[in-house]
Design a protein around this motif. Sequence first.
Motif, mmCIF file in Angstrom:
data_model
loop_
_atom_site.group_PDB
_atom_site.id
_atom_site.type_symbol
_atom_site.label_atom_id
_atom_site.label_comp_id
_atom_site.label_asym_id
_atom_site.label_seq_id
_atom_site.Cartn_x
_atom_site.Cartn_y
_atom_site.Cartn_z
ATOM 1 N N LYS A 38 40.048 -20.718 -29.287
ATOM 2 C CA LYS A 38 40.989 -20.502 -28.181
ATOM 3 C C LYS A 38 40.286 -19.886 -26.977
ATOM 4 O O LYS A 38 40.633 -20.186 -25.836
ATOM 5 C CB LYS A 38 42.149 -19.612 -28.635
ATOM 6 C CG LYS A 38 43.093 -20.302 -29.580
ATOM 7 C CD LYS A 38 44.227 -19.393 -29.991
ATOM 8 C CE LYS A 38 45.140 -20.095 -30.978
ATOM 9 N NZ LYS A 38 46.228 -19.242 -31.434
ATOM 10 N N ILE A 39 39.314 -19.026 -27.223
ATOM 11 C CA ILE A 39 38.550 -18.408 -26.135
ATOM 12 C C ILE A 39 37.500 -19.389 -25.610
ATOM 13 O O ILE A 39 37.326 -19.556 -24.405
ATOM 14 C CB ILE A 39 37.854 -17.114 -26.626
ATOM 15 C CG1 ILE A 39 38.885 -16.081 -27.091
ATOM 16 C CG2 ILE A 39 36.930 -16.546 -25.557
ATOM 17 C CD1 ILE A 39 39.779 -15.531 -26.019
ATOM 18 N N LEU A 40 36.778 -20.055 -26.520
ATOM 19 C CA LEU A 40 35.662 -20.905 -26.128
ATOM 20 C C LEU A 40 36.082 -22.122 -25.312
ATOM 21 O O LEU A 40 35.342 -22.571 -24.431
ATOM 22 C CB LEU A 40 34.871 -21.358 -27.360
ATOM 23 C CG LEU A 40 34.156 -20.243 -28.130
ATOM 24 C CD1 LEU A 40 33.452 -20.813 -29.354
ATOM 25 C CD2 LEU A 40 33.175 -19.492 -27.242
ATOM 26 N N SER A 45 34.256 -18.380 -18.112
ATOM 27 C CA SER A 45 33.371 -17.614 -18.981
ATOM 28 C C SER A 45 34.009 -16.283 -19.340
ATOM 29 O O SER A 45 34.880 -15.791 -18.634
ATOM 30 C CB SER A 45 32.047 -17.335 -18.256
ATOM 31 O OG SER A 45 31.422 -18.536 -17.874
ATOM 32 N N SER A 46 33.554 -15.713 -20.444
ATOM 33 C CA SER A 46 34.010 -14.392 -20.872
ATOM 34 C C SER A 46 32.846 -13.742 -21.602
ATOM 35 O O SER A 46 32.474 -14.164 -22.689
ATOM 36 C CB SER A 46 35.214 -14.533 -21.805
ATOM 37 O OG SER A 46 35.578 -13.283 -22.332
ATOM 38 N N TYR A 47 32.222 -12.727 -20.984
ATOM 39 C CA TYR A 47 30.998 -12.176 -21.553
ATOM 40 C C TYR A 47 30.773 -10.729 -21.154
ATOM 41 O O TYR A 47 31.380 -10.219 -20.219
ATOM 42 C CB TYR A 47 29.793 -13.001 -21.108
ATOM 43 C CG TYR A 47 29.743 -13.223 -19.610
ATOM 44 C CD1 TYR A 47 29.383 -12.191 -18.734
ATOM 45 C CD2 TYR A 47 30.062 -14.451 -19.065
ATOM 46 C CE1 TYR A 47 29.350 -12.396 -17.371
ATOM 47 C CE2 TYR A 47 30.024 -14.664 -17.705
ATOM 48 C CZ TYR A 47 29.660 -13.630 -16.856
ATOM 49 O OH TYR A 47 29.634 -13.832 -15.505
ATOM 50 N N ASP A 71 29.321 -18.251 -21.678
ATOM 51 C CA ASP A 71 29.038 -18.402 -20.256
ATOM 52 C C ASP A 71 28.811 -19.881 -19.942
ATOM 53 O O ASP A 71 28.009 -20.542 -20.602
ATOM 54 C CB ASP A 71 27.792 -17.586 -19.899
ATOM 55 C CG ASP A 71 27.659 -17.306 -18.423
ATOM 56 O OD1 ASP A 71 28.516 -17.755 -17.636
ATOM 57 O OD2 ASP A 71 26.688 -16.628 -18.042
ATOM 58 N N VAL A 72 29.517 -20.387 -18.939
ATOM 59 C CA VAL A 72 29.367 -21.780 -18.523
ATOM 60 C C VAL A 72 28.057 -21.930 -17.754
ATOM 61 O O VAL A 72 27.823 -21.222 -16.783
ATOM 62 C CB VAL A 72 30.537 -22.236 -17.617
ATOM 63 C CG1 VAL A 72 30.334 -23.672 -17.150
ATOM 64 C CG2 VAL A 72 31.868 -22.087 -18.319
ATOM 65 N N ILE A 73 27.205 -22.844 -18.201
ATOM 66 C CA ILE A 73 25.965 -23.134 -17.494
ATOM 67 C C ILE A 73 26.171 -24.304 -16.541
ATOM 68 O O ILE A 73 25.811 -24.233 -15.373
ATOM 69 C CB ILE A 73 24.829 -23.475 -18.491
ATOM 70 C CG1 ILE A 73 24.616 -22.318 -19.473
ATOM 71 C CG2 ILE A 73 23.530 -23.807 -17.744
ATOM 72 C CD1 ILE A 73 24.274 -20.998 -18.826
ATOM 73 N N ILE A 161 26.727 -23.563 -12.757
ATOM 74 C CA ILE A 161 27.794 -22.591 -12.552
ATOM 75 C C ILE A 161 27.258 -21.164 -12.558
ATOM 76 O O ILE A 161 27.050 -20.552 -11.533
ATOM 77 C CB ILE A 161 28.918 -22.763 -13.599
ATOM 78 C CG1 ILE A 161 29.495 -24.189 -13.547
ATOM 79 C CG2 ILE A 161 30.018 -21.727 -13.399
ATOM 80 C CD1 ILE A 161 30.184 -24.566 -12.262
ATOM 81 N N SER A 162 26.984 -20.630 -13.716
ATOM 82 C CA SER A 162 26.715 -19.205 -13.847
ATOM 83 C C SER A 162 25.400 -18.746 -13.234
ATOM 84 O O SER A 162 25.318 -17.657 -12.702
ATOM 85 C CB SER A 162 26.745 -18.809 -15.326
ATOM 86 O OG SER A 162 26.612 -17.427 -15.467
#
Length: 166
Positions: A38-40, A45-47, A71-73, A161-162
């Motif tokens: 659900k998070i992924l 991103s969530s880090y 984290d979205v690359i 992105i990140s």
Amino acid sequence: MKSLVAMLVGLNILLFAGVGSWFGSWFGGNNDNYDNEKILIRDGSSYSYWEKDGVADSETASIEFSFTGNDVIWKMDASKAANVECAYNVNISSGKFKIIEITTDKKIKTLWENTDGNKANGSFTISLNKGTSRIKIVGKKAKGSLTMTLTPNENVNVEAISYSQE
């Protein structure tokens, strides 16, 4: 009377344990989302990073990190179904680490995972459907470095992105 006091003490312990757990997860103390679909599958991103150094563009990402979370690359927009080749070189000194794709239909594909050693290099094929997919790195107390290089495809627009330098 003794049973009433024991019951109230028990309820207070449960209440404080629950509030403590909630505060811990809210403030990053219980950030164990390594396998939480659900998070992924979220677009963002969530880090929590302790170290983050690197750069990414539409073809290459070179990163040193120490983090927990995801984290979205790259965000990849495919005009039609296409394959993208990705070469990688990974060196993980501690923790769990994986590279995943979030597909256009919000499914998770594990592209590479640190399961049997801390250094690896090779390549994998990312099979994209028409639409937007994301490539994420996911870690649980992960420390290491990663270099990934994409082979361009005329049907796929890749946006860093990140780690982009803007």
